[in-house]
Design an enzyme around this catalytic site. Structure first.
Site, PDB file in Angstrom:
ATOM      1  N   GLU A 130      39.189  33.197  28.507  1.00 26.13           N
ATOM      2  CA  GLU A 130      38.067  33.203  27.848  1.00 26.13           C
ATOM      3  C   GLU A 130      38.192  33.354  26.344  1.00 26.13           C
ATOM      4  O   GLU A 130      37.453  32.757  25.712  1.00 26.13           O
ATOM      5  CB  GLU A 130      37.081  34.425  28.188  1.00 26.13           C
ATOM      6  CG  GLU A 130      36.247  34.184  29.291  1.00 26.13           C
ATOM      7  CD  GLU A 130      35.175  35.367  29.503  1.00 26.13           C
ATOM      8  OE1 GLU A 130      35.350  36.250  28.839  1.00 26.13           O
ATOM      9  OE2 GLU A 130      34.246  34.958  30.401  1.00 26.13           O
ATOM     10  N   HIS A 164      57.495  31.922  48.191  1.00 28.02           N
ATOM     11  CA  HIS A 164      57.715  31.272  49.384  1.00 28.02           C
ATOM     12  C   HIS A 164      56.555  30.319  49.489  1.00 28.02           C
ATOM     13  O   HIS A 164      56.059  29.736  50.698  1.00 28.02           O
ATOM     14  CB  HIS A 164      57.474  32.111  50.436  1.00 28.02           C
ATOM     15  CG  HIS A 164      58.678  33.122  50.581  1.00 28.02           C
ATOM     16  ND1 HIS A 164      59.972  33.021  51.421  1.00 28.02           N
ATOM     17  CD2 HIS A 164      58.940  34.236  49.834  1.00 28.02           C
ATOM     18  CE1 HIS A 164      60.842  33.679  51.166  1.00 28.02           C
ATOM     19  NE2 HIS A 164      60.241  34.592  50.214  1.00 28.02           N
ATOM     20  N   LYS A 182      25.190  28.980  33.703  1.00 23.82           N
ATOM     21  CA  LYS A 182      24.117  30.064  34.157  1.00 23.82           C
ATOM     22  C   LYS A 182      22.859  29.086  33.646  1.00 23.82           C
ATOM     23  O   LYS A 182      21.714  29.265  34.588  1.00 23.82           O
ATOM     24  CB  LYS A 182      24.175  31.236  32.954  1.00 23.82           C
ATOM     25  CG  LYS A 182      25.275  31.911  33.265  1.00 23.82           C
ATOM     26  CD  LYS A 182      25.023  33.399  32.242  1.00 23.82           C
ATOM     27  CE  LYS A 182      26.127  34.097  32.339  1.00 23.82           C
ATOM     28  NZ  LYS A 182      26.428  35.114  31.235  1.00 23.82           N
TER      29      LYS A 182
HETATM   30  O1  PA5 Z   1      33.845  38.913  28.846  1.00 22.25           O
HETATM   31  C1  PA5 Z   1      32.795  38.680  28.708  1.00 22.25           C
HETATM   32  O2  PA5 Z   1      31.844  39.074  28.068  1.00 22.25           O
HETATM   33  C2  PA5 Z   1      32.272  38.541  30.168  1.00 22.25           C
HETATM   34  O3  PA5 Z   1      33.037  38.460  31.222  1.00 22.25           O
HETATM   35  C3  PA5 Z   1      31.095  39.504  30.403  1.00 22.25           C
HETATM   36  O4  PA5 Z   1      31.862  40.723  30.659  1.00 22.25           O
HETATM   37  C4  PA5 Z   1      30.495  39.295  32.135  1.00 22.25           C
HETATM   38  O5  PA5 Z   1      29.861  38.093  31.684  1.00 22.25           O
HETATM   39  C5  PA5 Z   1      29.363  40.281  32.391  1.00 22.25           C
HETATM   40  O6  PA5 Z   1      28.850  40.395  31.175  1.00 22.25           O
HETATM   41  P1  PA5 Z   1      27.667  41.680  31.242  1.00 22.25           P
HETATM   42  O7  PA5 Z   1      28.445  42.879  31.154  1.00 22.25           O
HETATM   43  O8  PA5 Z   1      26.829  41.413  30.154  1.00 22.25           O
HETATM   44  O9  PA5 Z   1      26.776  41.694  32.404  1.00 22.25           O
END
Ligand code: PA5
Length: 444
Positions: free
Chosen positions: A284, A305, A419
């Site tokens: 990310e 393996h 989303k």
């Molecule tokens: O790194 C990030 O920001 C995302 O992976 C969020 O942690 C994830 O989408 C969950 O979001 P939230 O904590 O707002 O539910």
């Protein structure tokens, strides 16, 4: 102390790169330290091991003690950064089989990290006749997967304990002021913990997001923070003495020389979810603007393996980062067998660690010879302090790497695309035009 070692790297990167890269690393370092780079408002994790809220930390320990006293299980609801860190640390320090072990701390079930009805039902069934509490974790407070799961587990809690009783058993970790979860928690009187504004999900494992579930298992969260603070001090010095500099520099140079995949390998199956955490952190943070190493992971020796064939002889795309965790907690020695029918007596009396270490060396030599550069991250052991160091090390190197790559390491705009489509297809209001467009594409 954690160290980064390079093995025969001159074969792959013949030119020295440290001096040339040092000014850019220094700039990246200053951006992290001062919050002056892209996404600088999300660099609260940089000084977190020193600046964390001590009053909240004590509340986390107190809540964990209450959960341990009144619950046989804790349901942790969260996804992505609101889940992977806690799961990684618990698996690594308590075992992936933690829930199956005889112990006096509660089982921990992670839900709300997907949309599988079967896996949700399974946990609901496992809770039948069991005293439990819920820790719902969402920074935004609006993420679909945990929000849907929370409906089910809140209903189960309220059915079992009534609204009043459930109130003592729901812990919400969310934004300090905004979002649906915060409003709900305030209205219902649930105890809340904060995901600080200046810390994004994937950098939040050392906040209440990770610390509450981890503390419930009995892991020493003070030691975890102490380890992170040790690494924070080391990373405060801008030089190649800092392991995060070494790691960020080598992975950047390997990327520039054409490697597109980084394979994180560990010889301990308990590390599997730490690798999942690492994949989110790097995927990310770096995977944007058409750039970034693809983070993948393998579990050795099991994957030698299966994926081992590709690594040895497939397309030369990757380099390996091998995490070495040090000595096992338990020493097991191969028994001698009088008949030696399996021909294994040459190993009789040797420890499993000894055999593992020879496998590690053999693999290092084979993969390097096969054209796969190897970077070794040697952790300072296997306990909470060592893991705290490792977590901070990976976070700091990730921030440096993002700035070397010239991306914002703290946003994740790409996550929104699925989303929006999902909301449209589910008929959420405001998405009507998109719904029609998408359904036409799907021939619905
Ligand atoms: O790194 C990030 O920001 C995302 O992976 C969020 O942690 C994830 O989408 C969950 O979001 P939230 O904590 O707002 O539910």
């Amino acid at each position: 102390m954690l160290d980064v070692k390079l093995f025969e790297m001159k074969t792959f990167l013949p030119m020295p790169y440290e001096d040339a890269l040092a000014p850019r690393l220094k700039l990246a370092h200053e951006k992290l330290q001062n919050g002056s780079g892209a996404g600088g408002e999300f660099t609260g994790w940089v000084h977190l091991p020193r600046d964390y809220d001590k009053e909240e930390f004590a509340r986390i320990q107190a809540a964990a003690a209450r959960i341990q006293a009144n619950s046989q299980a804790l349901v942790v609801i969260g996804i992505g950064g609101s889940y992977l860190g806690a799961r990684g640390v618990i698996d690594c320090l308590c075992s992936p089989n933690y829930n199956l072990k005889k112990k006096d701390t509660p089982n921990v079930y992670f839900v709300g990290n997907g949309l599988s009805a079967d896996s949700m039902q399974e946990v609901l069934d496992l809770l039948d006749g069991v005293d439990f509490s819920v820790n719902v974790i969402s920074k935004s407070g609006t993420t679909t997967e945990p929000a849907v799961a929370f409906r089910f587990f809140r209903e189960a809690l309220e059915k079992k304990y009534g609204k009043e009783g459930a109130r003592e058993r729901i812990f919400a970790t969310t934004d300090k002021a905004r979002g649906a979860l915060k409003s709900l928690a305030d209205a219902e009187g649930w105890e809340t913990f904060v995901v600080p504004d200046e810390i994004g999900g994937r950098y939040s494992v050392l906040t209440a997001v990770g610390l509450l579930p981890i503390a419930v298992t009995g892991v020493d969260i003070e030691a975890l923070m102490r380890g992170a603070a040790q690494m924070m001090d080391i990373c405060a010095t801008p030089s190649f003495d800092c392991p995060a500099w070494k790691y960020a520099a080598i992975r950047y140079e390997l990327y520039r020389s054409g490697r597109s995949i980084e394979l994180l390998a560990c010889y301990d199956p308990a590390f599997r979810f730490m690798s999942e955490w690492w994949k989110q952190l790097y995927g990310e943070s770096e995977g944007k603007d058409g750039k970034g190493l693809f983070p993948a992971s393998v579990e050795f020796t099991a994957d030698l393996h299966s994926m081992g064939q590709y690594i040895q002889q497939g397309k030369r795309l990757m380099f390996e980062t091998v995490v070495r965790l040090g000595a096992s907690g338990h020493q097991l020695y191969v028994p001698r067998d009088e008949d030696d029918g399996d021909g294994l007596n040459f190993l009789a009396g040797e420890s499993m660690d000894f055999i593992r270490d020879r496998a590690m060396e053999g693999t290092l030599l084979a993969h390097t010879e096969g054209g796969v550069p190897n970077v070794i991250v040697e952790a300072d052991g296997k306990g909470p302090e060592a893991l705290g160091q490792l977590i901070y090390f990976f976070e700091y190197a990730c921030g440096l790497s993002g700035y070397l790559l010239d991306v914002n390491p703290f946003d994740q705009p790409g996550v929104e695309a699925y989303k929006k489509n999902m909301f449209a297809l589910l008929g959420k209001s405001g998405y009507e035009d998109r719904k029609a467009e998408l359904e036409a594409k799907l021939n619905k």
